[in-house]
Design an enzyme around this catalytic site. Structure first.
Site, mmCIF file in Angstrom:
data_model
loop_
_atom_site.group_PDB
_atom_site.id
_atom_site.type_symbol
_atom_site.label_atom_id
_atom_site.label_comp_id
_atom_site.label_asym_id
_atom_site.label_seq_id
_atom_site.Cartn_x
_atom_site.Cartn_y
_atom_site.Cartn_z
ATOM 1 N N TRP A 1 -28.610 -59.150 -39.754
ATOM 2 C CA TRP A 1 -29.928 -59.631 -40.195
ATOM 3 C C TRP A 1 -29.864 -59.935 -41.697
ATOM 4 O O TRP A 1 -29.297 -59.164 -42.460
ATOM 5 C CB TRP A 1 -31.002 -58.584 -39.942
ATOM 6 C CG TRP A 1 -31.896 -58.822 -38.767
ATOM 7 C CD1 TRP A 1 -31.621 -58.552 -37.456
ATOM 8 C CD2 TRP A 1 -33.220 -59.370 -38.795
ATOM 9 N NE1 TRP A 1 -32.702 -58.880 -36.681
ATOM 10 C CE2 TRP A 1 -33.671 -59.399 -37.469
ATOM 11 C CE3 TRP A 1 -34.041 -59.835 -39.822
ATOM 12 C CZ2 TRP A 1 -34.938 -59.862 -37.139
ATOM 13 C CZ3 TRP A 1 -35.304 -60.293 -39.485
ATOM 14 C CH2 TRP A 1 -35.728 -60.314 -38.158
ATOM 15 N N PHE B 1 -31.272 -51.371 -37.856
ATOM 16 C CA PHE B 1 -31.492 -50.213 -36.982
ATOM 17 C C PHE B 1 -30.199 -49.816 -36.271
ATOM 18 O O PHE B 1 -29.947 -48.637 -36.033
ATOM 19 C CB PHE B 1 -32.607 -50.486 -35.967
ATOM 20 C CG PHE B 1 -33.099 -49.243 -35.288
ATOM 21 C CD1 PHE B 1 -32.601 -48.874 -34.047
ATOM 22 C CD2 PHE B 1 -34.021 -48.424 -35.914
ATOM 23 C CE1 PHE B 1 -33.033 -47.714 -33.428
ATOM 24 C CE2 PHE B 1 -34.465 -47.255 -35.308
ATOM 25 C CZ PHE B 1 -33.971 -46.894 -34.063
ATOM 26 N N GLU B 2 -29.344 -50.784 -35.983
ATOM 27 C CA GLU B 2 -28.066 -50.499 -35.295
ATOM 28 C C GLU B 2 -27.008 -49.923 -36.239
ATOM 29 O O GLU B 2 -25.931 -49.512 -35.807
ATOM 30 C CB GLU B 2 -27.544 -51.764 -34.617
ATOM 31 C CG GLU B 2 -28.295 -52.131 -33.343
ATOM 32 C CD GLU B 2 -29.660 -52.705 -33.633
ATOM 33 O OE1 GLU B 2 -29.790 -53.501 -34.590
ATOM 34 O OE2 GLU B 2 -30.610 -52.345 -32.918
ATOM 35 N N VAL C 1 -33.468 -55.093 -45.195
ATOM 36 C CA VAL C 1 -34.724 -55.122 -44.457
ATOM 37 C C VAL C 1 -35.780 -55.731 -45.370
ATOM 38 O O VAL C 1 -35.936 -55.289 -46.517
ATOM 39 C CB VAL C 1 -35.156 -53.708 -44.013
ATOM 40 C CG1 VAL C 1 -36.306 -53.785 -43.011
ATOM 41 C CG2 VAL C 1 -33.981 -52.950 -43.393
ATOM 42 N N GLU D 1 -44.768 -59.753 -41.519
ATOM 43 C CA GLU D 1 -46.230 -59.729 -41.388
ATOM 44 C C GLU D 1 -46.752 -58.415 -40.833
ATOM 45 O O GLU D 1 -47.951 -58.128 -40.915
ATOM 46 C CB GLU D 1 -46.674 -60.876 -40.461
ATOM 47 C CG GLU D 1 -46.388 -62.263 -40.997
ATOM 48 C CD GLU D 1 -46.757 -63.331 -39.980
ATOM 49 O OE1 GLU D 1 -46.777 -64.514 -40.352
ATOM 50 O OE2 GLU D 1 -47.043 -62.950 -38.818
ATOM 51 N N THR D 2 -45.861 -57.651 -40.205
ATOM 52 C CA THR D 2 -46.339 -56.480 -39.449
ATOM 53 C C THR D 2 -45.774 -55.188 -40.021
ATOM 54 O O THR D 2 -45.029 -55.193 -40.995
ATOM 55 C CB THR D 2 -45.898 -56.590 -37.973
ATOM 56 O OG1 THR D 2 -44.484 -56.372 -37.909
ATOM 57 C CG2 THR D 2 -46.261 -57.948 -37.393
ATOM 58 N N HIS E 1 -43.541 -53.488 -38.660
ATOM 59 C CA HIS E 1 -42.171 -53.262 -38.176
ATOM 60 C C HIS E 1 -41.236 -52.870 -39.316
ATOM 61 O O HIS E 1 -40.356 -52.031 -39.154
ATOM 62 C CB HIS E 1 -41.665 -54.533 -37.481
ATOM 63 C CG HIS E 1 -40.471 -54.278 -36.639
ATOM 64 N ND1 HIS E 1 -39.331 -55.053 -36.722
ATOM 65 C CD2 HIS E 1 -40.218 -53.327 -35.708
ATOM 66 C CE1 HIS E 1 -38.424 -54.590 -35.883
ATOM 67 N NE2 HIS E 1 -38.952 -53.538 -35.244
ATOM 68 N N PHE F 1 -25.818 -44.911 -47.988
ATOM 69 C CA PHE F 1 -27.003 -45.713 -47.639
ATOM 70 C C PHE F 1 -27.061 -46.942 -48.539
ATOM 71 O O PHE F 1 -27.555 -46.878 -49.667
ATOM 72 C CB PHE F 1 -28.254 -44.843 -47.827
ATOM 73 C CG PHE F 1 -29.547 -45.487 -47.391
ATOM 74 C CD1 PHE F 1 -30.418 -46.051 -48.311
ATOM 75 C CD2 PHE F 1 -29.903 -45.516 -46.058
ATOM 76 C CE1 PHE F 1 -31.615 -46.625 -47.911
ATOM 77 C CE2 PHE F 1 -31.103 -46.096 -45.644
ATOM 78 C CZ PHE F 1 -31.954 -46.647 -46.578
HETATM 79 N N1 LIG Z 1 -36.679 -57.420 -39.539
HETATM 80 C C1 LIG Z 1 -35.411 -56.910 -39.813
HETATM 81 C C2 LIG Z 1 -34.642 -56.282 -38.844
HETATM 82 N N2 LIG Z 1 -35.112 -56.128 -37.566
HETATM 83 C C3 LIG Z 1 -34.235 -55.848 -36.456
HETATM 84 C C4 LIG Z 1 -33.891 -54.365 -36.294
HETATM 85 O O1 LIG Z 1 -33.033 -53.902 -37.331
HETATM 86 C C5 LIG Z 1 -33.153 -54.152 -34.966
HETATM 87 O O2 LIG Z 1 -31.965 -54.912 -34.966
HETATM 88 C C6 LIG Z 1 -34.014 -54.565 -33.776
HETATM 89 O O3 LIG Z 1 -35.260 -53.890 -33.841
HETATM 90 C C7 LIG Z 1 -33.305 -54.251 -32.446
HETATM 91 O O4 LIG Z 1 -33.040 -52.880 -32.370
HETATM 92 N N3 LIG Z 1 -33.419 -55.809 -39.155
HETATM 93 C C8 LIG Z 1 -32.923 -55.944 -40.426
HETATM 94 O O5 LIG Z 1 -31.784 -55.510 -40.692
HETATM 95 N N4 LIG Z 1 -33.671 -56.551 -41.381
HETATM 96 C C9 LIG Z 1 -34.907 -57.043 -41.129
HETATM 97 O O6 LIG Z 1 -35.565 -57.585 -42.049
HETATM 98 C C1 LIG Z 2 -38.430 -55.700 -41.005
HETATM 99 C C2 LIG Z 2 -38.852 -56.548 -39.875
HETATM 100 O O1 LIG Z 2 -38.642 -56.247 -38.709
HETATM 101 C C3 LIG Z 2 -39.718 -57.726 -40.211
HETATM 102 O O2 LIG Z 2 -39.012 -58.534 -41.125
HETATM 103 C C4 LIG Z 2 -40.065 -58.547 -38.965
HETATM 104 O O3 LIG Z 2 -41.063 -59.462 -39.375
HETATM 105 P P1 LIG Z 2 -42.557 -59.346 -38.762
HETATM 106 O O4 LIG Z 2 -43.125 -58.027 -39.286
HETATM 107 O O5 LIG Z 2 -43.304 -60.543 -39.339
HETATM 108 O O6 LIG Z 2 -42.446 -59.386 -37.269
#
Ligand SMILES: Nc1c(NC[C@H](O)[C@H](O)[C@H](O)CO)[nH]c(=O)[nH]c1=O
Ligand SMILES: CC(=O)[C@@H](O)COP(=O)(O)O
Length: 161
Positions: A31, A66-67, A89, A93-94, A96, A121
């Site tokens: 990502w 997350f992986e 990361v 918008e959310t 997450h 980290f």
């Molecule tokens: N939004 C971002 C993600 N999202 C994906 C998660 O890390 C993970 O791969 C998914 O939820 C499946 O388990 N990951 C990032 O590294 N950076 C982001 O901005």
């Molecule tokens: C960190 C995330 O998962 C995020 O970038 C995903 O974007 P959204 O919150 O707009 O779904």
């Protein structure tokens, strides 16, 4: 001290242990790979600059930050002195973002508590892509460099403890 007041790539070479006999595993999230590749390059070259041999650096990719938890756990099982977990990361918008950041933080913390191989980290958690670019080889330096130095120091601490 905020990153804006400290260049992430700066370190005193005289304080770094000789790392020529150490082996490192680096797990890289795909990502935001424009950012994670910059972090990886910073880490890789800092390891080489401090004596690590190229064949003693193992790289695995994982889909997202997350992986990194699972990837770092499996990397700990390899014959390495320390692991570096690299991710980026970025707030969307959310909520997450909050859950991914907290999950990765807690997961990597748990790996350091439960197993013997240190996991560094190296996960940027930024509000914007520009902040991430600035910290992966941009105006604030490279957190990958910082992570490599931390990995060498923790490998030395593990060896001596
Ligand atoms: N939004 C971002 C993600 N999202 C994906 C998660 O890390 C993970 O791969 C998914 O939820 C499946 O388990 N990951 C990032 O590294 N950076 C982001 O901005
Ligand atoms: C960190 C995330 O998962 C995020 O970038 C995903 O974007 P959204 O919150 O707009 O779904």
């Amino acid at each position: 001290m905020a990153t804006e007041n400290k260049n992430l790539s700066e370190y005193d070479k005289a304080t770094i242990p000789n790392a020529s006999k150490f082996r490192f595993g680096i797990v890289v999230s795909e990502w935001n790979d424009n950012v994670t590749e910059g972090l990886y390059q910073g880490a890789y070259h800092a390891l080489l600059e401090n004596g690590v041999l190229p064949h003693n650096i193992i790289r695995w990719n994982v889909p997202g930050s997350f992986e990194l938890i699972y990837g770092a756990k499996k990397m700990q099982e390899q014959m390495v002195n320390a692991v570096i977990a690299i991710g980026s990361v970025i707030q969307g918008e959310t909520k997450h973002f909050d859950f991914v950041c907290e999950g990765v933080t807690q997961g990597i913390k748990d790996l350091n508590v439960r197993r013997e191989t240190p996991v560094i980290f190296c996960v940027l958690t930024d509000n914007t892509m520009q902040q991430a670019i600035d910290r992966s080889g941009g105006k604030h330096g490279n957190k990958g460099t910082e992570a490599a130095i931390a990995a060498i120091k923790m490998a030395e601490l593990r060896k001596n403890s």
